[in-house]
Enzyme design. Structure first.
Site, PDB file in Angstrom:
ATOM      1  N   GLU A 258       0.798  -1.240   0.000  1.00  0.00           N
ATOM      2  CA  GLU A 258       0.000   0.000   0.000  1.00  0.00           C
ATOM      3  C   GLU A 258       0.828   1.287   0.000  1.00  0.00           C
ATOM      4  O   GLU A 258       0.668   2.153   0.867  1.00  0.00           O
ATOM      5  CB  GLU A 258      -0.997  -0.016   1.171  1.00  0.00           C
ATOM      6  CG  GLU A 258      -1.928  -1.216   1.093  1.00  0.00           C
ATOM      7  CD  GLU A 258      -3.084  -1.194   2.078  1.00  0.00           C
ATOM      8  OE1 GLU A 258      -2.972  -0.512   3.108  1.00  0.00           O
ATOM      9  OE2 GLU A 258      -4.110  -1.851   1.796  1.00  0.00           O
ATOM     10  N   GLU A 376      -6.440  -7.849  -1.764  1.00  0.00           N
ATOM     11  CA  GLU A 376      -6.917  -7.689  -0.385  1.00  0.00           C
ATOM     12  C   GLU A 376      -8.338  -7.186  -0.511  1.00  0.00           C
ATOM     13  O   GLU A 376      -8.619  -6.319  -1.340  1.00  0.00           O
ATOM     14  CB  GLU A 376      -6.142  -6.624   0.405  1.00  0.00           C
ATOM     15  CG  GLU A 376      -4.779  -6.967   0.894  1.00  0.00           C
ATOM     16  CD  GLU A 376      -4.244  -5.918   1.884  1.00  0.00           C
ATOM     17  OE1 GLU A 376      -5.055  -5.190   2.494  1.00  0.00           O
ATOM     18  OE2 GLU A 376      -3.026  -5.836   2.015  1.00  0.00           O
TER      19      GLU A 376
END
Ligand SMILES: *[C@@H]1O[C@H](CO)[C@@H](O)[C@H](O)[C@H]1NC(C)=O
Ligand SMILES: *[C@@H]1O[C@H](CO)[C@@H](O)[C@H](O)[C@H]1NC(C)=O
Length: 444
Positions: A258, A376
């Site tokens: 991320e 995810e």
């Protein structure tokens, strides 16, 4: 007893098998042509139709497995049915071909779960094996995990120690040798690994530690631009990635979990744009390819789009990610997207937002002609119904694959970490995963 019956059947089906599989090794499953007996003290235990495994006698279930997974004696032992495919081979490197992953010339169905914790918590090899066995029990092929933990004083499992601006990779039993055990346990359970090499977030060290140690600054985005920081990250990559260049259990490397312009501290130089991170993606992905031509490379980002003025936060480009520009980078093999409507202000219709998010990433996948995975995703309520919808969207849009956030296991010493999203084998979501993974495999 179940164990005795299964051994007799296995011998009848595979008369030429003469060596026993080791503890935790595979001993059966559709398409399996290897050893079907287990070493003394272990029992061949059906995990799913594709995977039976030698488990210690004490931990093997005493109930008879569902009879539907045992082929009748008269059928071919290796003939897959029209709705099932063999498990991926443990040899050969996963590659991409157009929008698919391929292994040894066949489509590789990329489905599974995240287990960031498996190599960070000091788990024993037996616990790692149980964690991977629980994931493999859904029919998963792939697990995403963390290949980093930056510390400033030695503590537990850590991969890099920072002192006075100098980094030392921990190659010992609490460092890379521990990660060797993670890789071995994944392999023993028929799984492949996607490994992220640093973290945007301050959990387990990550970017902010590099910046603080080398630049003495809290400006998160210096990670992408400071020449000394970039050199230090490349040095870590060289040691970590270099160790596993010839290991087919690694499916791919990810540049960071991320990445964003701003980090946990919230501070930045104010100069970071999507171009800043795209430039960094180009440089670091090319560097990984230069030392490891065998493995795939992806970013590990959330898949934010760069459409300034969009009413939806994940589409505004404000965090420094331009999904389509990054997917165009030639040394990026596949795209990654995450999906957390609740954390992104998409609360009016979280499930519907997810459908749009999956659809838009499938559109990018087709335009770039590269695989894209939803690597995810999570909600903390209505999980089974929400995931049933999203899994169905993945099939209908043709998105290449998916990894749920996150796997969970009940160890005898206690449960693995749960941030509210964990799916343990006794969760109703576990069966939802299994059905979806079978559907992706059937898609071919
Ligand atoms: C990156 O980390 C910082 C804190 O470390 C956090 O504020 C920011 O939201 C994170 N972004 C992502 C995408 O993880
Ligand atoms: C990605 O590449 C395609 C094809 O070259 C191009 O049309 C598109 O504009 C690029 N997208 C971005 C965001 O750079």
């Amino acid at each position: 007893m179940f164990g005795v019956g299964l051994v007799s059947l296995a011998l009848a089906l595979a008369p030429f098998a003469n060596a026993a599989s080791p503890e935790w090794g595979q001993c059966g499953g559709i398409g399996w042509t290897g050893d079907t007996t287990c070493v003394a003290g272990t029992v061949c235990t059906v995990q799913n139709p594709y995977y039976s495994q030698c488990l210690p006698s004490s931990s093997a279930p005493t109930t008879t497995p569902p009879t539907t997974v045992v082929p009748p004696p008269t059928s071919s032992p290796s003939g897959p049915t029209t709705t099932s495919v063999p498990p991926p081979s443990s040899t050969g490197f996963v590659k991409v071909s157009g929008q698919k992953f391929v292994l040894n010339g066949q489509t590789y169905p990329l489905v599974g779960a995240n287990s960031y914790w498996v190599g960070l918590m000091g788990y024993s090899t037996a616990q790692m094996n149980q964690a991977f066995s629980d994931i493999a029990g859904t029919g998963a092929t792939t697990v995403r995990t963390w290949g980093f933990n930056d510390v400033t004083s030695p503590n537990g499992i850590y991969y890099q120690l920072w002192q006075n601006g100098q980094a030392t990779v921990n190659t010992g039993a609490t460092g890379l040798q521990n990660f060797d055990n993670v890789v071995a346990a994944a392999k023993a359970n028929g799984l492949r690994l996607i490994v992220a090499l640093t973290n945007n977030w301050s959990d387990y060290g990550g970017m902010d530690v590099y910046v603080q140690q080398i630049a003495g600054s809290a400006d998160h985005d210096l990670f992408y631009t400071n020449a000394n920081v970039i050199a230090a990250y490349k040095s870590y990559i060289k040691t970590f990635v270099g160790r596993y260049v010839n290991e087919p259990t690694i499916l791919g490397w990810e540049l960071a979990n991320e990445p964003r312009c701003r980090g946990s501290t919230g501070t930045s130089t104010g100069t970071c744009t999507t171009q800043t991170i795209t430039n960094w993606v180009s440089e670091i992905s090319a560097y990984i390819k230069s030392i490891d031509p065998n493995h795939l490379v992806a970013i590990g980002d959330e898949g934010f789009f760069n459409e300034p003025g969009s009413p939806d936060y994940p589409y505004q480009g404000s965090e420094g990610i331009d999904f389509n520009a990054n997917l165009n980078v030639t040394t990026i093999d596949f795209g990654t997207a995450h999906l957390y409507p609740g954390s992104w202000g998409e609360t009016a219709d979280p499930t519907g937002f997810g459908t749009k998010w999956i659809t838009d990433h499938a559109t990018s996948q087709k335009a770039a002609n590269k695989p894209v995975i939803l690597e995810e995703f999570g909600v903390t309520s209505d999980q089974a119904s929400t995931y049933t919808t999203w899994y169905s969207d993945i099939i209908s849009t043709g998105l290449t694959g998916d990894l749920i956030w996150q796997a969970g296991s009940h160890f005898s010493t206690g449960d693995t970490p749960n941030d509210g999203y964990a799916i343990y084998p006794d969760s109703p979501v576990y069966a939802v995963e299994s059905q979806h993974f079978a559907a992706v495999k059937a898609r071919g």
